[in-house]
Scaffold this active site. Structure first.
Site, mmCIF file in Angstrom:
data_model
loop_
_atom_site.group_PDB
_atom_site.id
_atom_site.type_symbol
_atom_site.label_atom_id
_atom_site.label_comp_id
_atom_site.label_asym_id
_atom_site.label_seq_id
_atom_site.Cartn_x
_atom_site.Cartn_y
_atom_site.Cartn_z
ATOM 1 N N TYR A 217 0.839 -1.202 0.000
ATOM 2 C CA TYR A 217 0.000 0.000 0.000
ATOM 3 C C TYR A 217 0.871 1.247 0.000
ATOM 4 C CZ TYR A 217 -3.808 -3.086 1.578
ATOM 5 O OH TYR A 217 -4.745 -4.070 1.681
ATOM 6 N N HIS B 121 -12.225 2.945 6.531
ATOM 7 C CA HIS B 121 -10.958 2.273 6.204
ATOM 8 C C HIS B 121 -10.415 1.432 7.356
ATOM 9 C CE1 HIS B 121 -10.282 5.193 2.704
ATOM 10 N NE2 HIS B 121 -10.204 3.989 2.176
ATOM 11 N N ARG C 124 -6.229 6.936 -8.636
ATOM 12 C CA ARG C 124 -5.321 5.913 -8.135
ATOM 13 C C ARG C 124 -5.853 4.561 -8.577
ATOM 14 N NH1 ARG C 124 -7.059 3.234 -3.296
ATOM 15 N NH2 ARG C 124 -4.908 2.702 -2.859
ATOM 16 N N ASN D 136 -6.418 0.509 -7.395
ATOM 17 C CA ASN D 136 -6.497 -0.428 -6.282
ATOM 18 C C ASN D 136 -6.803 -1.793 -6.911
ATOM 19 O OD1 ASN D 136 -6.596 -0.972 -3.441
ATOM 20 N ND2 ASN D 136 -8.786 -1.341 -3.687
ATOM 21 N N GLU E 193 -9.426 -1.630 -9.706
ATOM 22 C CA GLU E 193 -10.314 -0.481 -9.577
ATOM 23 C C GLU E 193 -9.556 0.783 -9.967
ATOM 24 O OE1 GLU E 193 -12.773 -2.194 -5.692
ATOM 25 O OE2 GLU E 193 -11.391 -0.519 -5.440
ATOM 26 N N TYR F 252 -6.487 -10.143 3.958
ATOM 27 C CA TYR F 252 -7.520 -9.101 3.876
ATOM 28 C C TYR F 252 -8.262 -9.159 2.548
ATOM 29 C CZ TYR F 252 -9.589 -4.509 3.167
ATOM 30 O OH TYR F 252 -10.462 -3.490 2.864
ATOM 31 N N LYS F 253 -7.519 -9.410 1.462
ATOM 32 C CA LYS F 253 -8.136 -9.438 0.141
ATOM 33 C C LYS F 253 -8.867 -10.758 -0.124
ATOM 34 C CE LYS F 253 -4.613 -6.354 -1.922
ATOM 35 N NZ LYS F 253 -5.351 -5.273 -2.582
HETATM 36 C C1 HEM Z 1 -10.182 0.084 1.043
HETATM 37 C C2 HEM Z 1 -13.564 3.467 0.294
HETATM 38 C C3 HEM Z 1 -10.187 6.726 -0.809
HETATM 39 C C4 HEM Z 1 -6.792 3.421 0.099
HETATM 40 C C5 HEM Z 1 -11.386 0.753 1.004
HETATM 41 C C6 HEM Z 1 -12.661 0.189 1.384
HETATM 42 C C7 HEM Z 1 -13.598 1.132 1.171
HETATM 43 C C8 HEM Z 1 -12.929 2.302 0.663
HETATM 44 C C9 HEM Z 1 -15.100 1.030 1.398
HETATM 45 C C10 HEM Z 1 -12.918 -1.233 1.915
HETATM 46 C C11 HEM Z 1 -12.768 -1.230 3.435
HETATM 47 C C12 HEM Z 1 -13.295 -2.525 4.040
HETATM 48 O O1 HEM Z 1 -12.570 -3.530 4.055
HETATM 49 O O2 HEM Z 1 -14.447 -2.531 4.511
HETATM 50 C C13 HEM Z 1 -12.931 4.631 -0.089
HETATM 51 C C14 HEM Z 1 -13.619 5.858 -0.420
HETATM 52 C C15 HEM Z 1 -12.678 6.779 -0.712
HETATM 53 C C16 HEM Z 1 -11.386 6.129 -0.575
HETATM 54 C C17 HEM Z 1 -15.138 6.073 -0.432
HETATM 55 C C18 HEM Z 1 -12.944 8.200 -1.108
HETATM 56 C C19 HEM Z 1 -12.471 9.220 -0.503
HETATM 57 C C20 HEM Z 1 -8.977 6.119 -0.651
HETATM 58 C C21 HEM Z 1 -7.720 6.762 -0.884
HETATM 59 C C22 HEM Z 1 -6.754 5.861 -0.628
HETATM 60 C C23 HEM Z 1 -7.418 4.612 -0.231
HETATM 61 C C24 HEM Z 1 -7.537 8.189 -1.356
HETATM 62 C C25 HEM Z 1 -5.287 6.149 -0.788
HETATM 63 C C26 HEM Z 1 -4.308 5.523 -0.262
HETATM 64 C C27 HEM Z 1 -7.428 2.232 0.367
HETATM 65 C C28 HEM Z 1 -6.730 0.967 0.556
HETATM 66 C C29 HEM Z 1 -7.708 -0.004 0.799
HETATM 67 C C30 HEM Z 1 -8.973 0.684 0.800
HETATM 68 C C31 HEM Z 1 -5.217 0.743 0.475
HETATM 69 C C32 HEM Z 1 -7.480 -1.521 0.953
HETATM 70 C C33 HEM Z 1 -7.736 -2.125 -0.422
HETATM 71 C C34 HEM Z 1 -7.339 -3.576 -0.640
HETATM 72 O O3 HEM Z 1 -6.324 -4.045 -0.155
HETATM 73 O O4 HEM Z 1 -8.038 -4.236 -1.444
HETATM 74 N N1 HEM Z 1 -11.570 2.054 0.600
HETATM 75 N N2 HEM Z 1 -11.589 4.823 -0.192
HETATM 76 N N3 HEM Z 1 -8.755 4.813 -0.253
HETATM 77 N N4 HEM Z 1 -8.763 2.030 0.517
HETATM 78 FE FE1 HEM Z 1 -10.161 3.441 0.221
#
Ligand code: HEM
Length: 343
Positions: A37, A193, A223, A225, A265, A316-317
């Site tokens: 990350y 988060h 970005r 993901n 994504e 986690y994934k």
């Molecule tokens: C995961 C929403 C922005 C980094 C997630 C999750 C949600 C989410 C719902 C899943 C959490 C869970 O397990 O329940 C959003 C929304 C954003 C946003 C609505 C809008 C502002 C960002 C930004 C970053 C970020 C700007 C920048 C670093 C991550 C990461 C994960 C994550 C690293 C884990 C993903 C994975 O390993 O699959 N986010 N996020 N997010 N988000 Fe965001």
């Protein structure tokens, strides 16, 4: 890219597949042999013609089928679209941004005529035409957010900015990687988060939020993901887990190339003009390992990234069960050569 909309399914018989062109433009998120990350945000400026970054919102060959799949999910569970009452202005902001972008970028498919507040929207691929008054929700068949996001690929979260953070106060979410809108709606940036491992301690979310709070109108950011999904299924929500969770146990050395899909994504963030809210779009791209390995270097890159993925991320994934099978299968594409940086 010339768009011929595919007839395909993302459930039941899973007839989804990518054309060679769709595979070539797939946004592989691995410029290095390992993954961790980071605050991987960059300006969302137009990219090369034909790439997924060419336009603000990417429409591709899966457009019609994805809109149909969203309609099926919403018919089964209308709660996948939700909006708190104070978000109505941000909903109109969202409708305006999506309609003006699509009409400007894809004039052969979408048109928007504006005469003051009297607007006419035409969506040719879905066969829709709508006269309505901008700002008057009674002139649309659904609320502004639901109406327009039923017609655009990808999920959408509309955020309210207050109290030094962002709140997920409205959304259309039918193709999420195992998180629940019903659970998250109304939560703040750090709250939703919370389940993500390692990134909090690395300061990723503090820095990302700081960056986002200063986002300016007309200067969107993006970005990538990623995760993985067994079968090309869009609706991998906790609500439908009983329908897809057991698929993880169905992966074998013989079917892994076809069954296991990389799910990338493309996330874009736009400041909204009237509400000062933010639109967060999550555009999902699916491709099977077999499809991805038709590209030079991608099989080797995937082999190295997945083979060295930190265990907390794999857990986690939700990959732990079939990751070793995937890595073994991918090894046939990796001769150990230096792949250099970039995809
Ligand atoms: C995961 C929403 C922005 C980094 C997630 C999750 C949600 C989410 C719902 C899943 C959490 C869970 O397990 O329940 C959003 C929304 C954003 C946003 C609505 C809008 C502002 C960002 C930004 C970053 C970020 C700007 C920048 C670093 C991550 C990461 C994960 C994550 C690293 C884990 C993903 C994975 O390993 O699959 N986010 N996020 N997010 N988000 Fe965001």
């Amino acid at each position: 890219m010339t768009l011929a909309f595919a007839q395909e399914s993302f459930r039941d018989d899973y007839t989804f597949k990518n054309s060679p062109e769709a595979i070539r433009r797939f946004p592989l998120p691995f410029p290095q042999d390992s993954y961790m990350y980071s605050v991987n945000m960059e300006p969302h400026v137009p990219g090369p013609v034909g790439s997924v970054y060419e336009h603000a919102f990417d429409i591709d060959e899966h457009y019609v089928a994805e809109c149909r799949d969203r309609a099926i999910t919403l018919a089964r569970d209308p709660g996948r679209c939700a909006s708190l009452p104070h978000m109505i202005e941000a909903e109109w902001d969202t409708l305006e941004l999506l309609m003006t972008s699509l009409a400007a970028d894809y004039p052969e498919h979408f048109a928007l005529l504006r005469d003051g507040n009297r607007w006419v929207w035409t969506n040719r691929p879905l066969g829709l035409r709508q006269d309505f008054i901008f700002g008057d929700a009674s002139t649309l068949p659904q609320g502004p957010l639901e109406y327009i996001t039923r017609q655009v690929q990808g999920d959408f979260v509309v955020l309210d900015q207050r109290e030094g953070t962002l709140f997920a106060d409205a959304a259309m979410v039918t193709s999420q990687a195992d998180w629940s809108l019903t659970f998250d709606v109304g939560m703040s940036f750090h709250q939703w988060h919370a389940p993500v491992p390692l990134a909090h301690d690395m300061g990723v979310f503090d820095r990302a939020l700081k960056y986002l709070m200063m986002l300016q109108q007309g200067r969107p950011v993006r970005r990538l993901n990623w995760t993985m999904t067994v079968n090309p299924r869009l609706d991998t929500s906790p609500e439908t887990y009983p329908e897809w969770g057991t698929d993880r146990a169905s992966v074998t050395p013989d079917n892994v190339g076809k069954k296991v899909h990389l799910r990338v994504e493309l996330q874009t963030m736009f400041r909204l003009p009237r509400s000062n809210g933010m639109l967060f779009s999550i555009r999902c791209y699916l491709a099977s390992l077999e499809e991805l390995c038709t590209q030079p270097r991608w099989g080797a890159r995937l082999h190295r990234v997945l083979g060295s993925l930190p265990a907390p991320l794999a857990e986690y994934k939700g990959l732990t069960r079939y990751l070793p099978t995937a890595v073994t299968w991918l090894s046939q594409f990796d001769d150990g050569r230096d792949l250099g940086p970039g995809t």
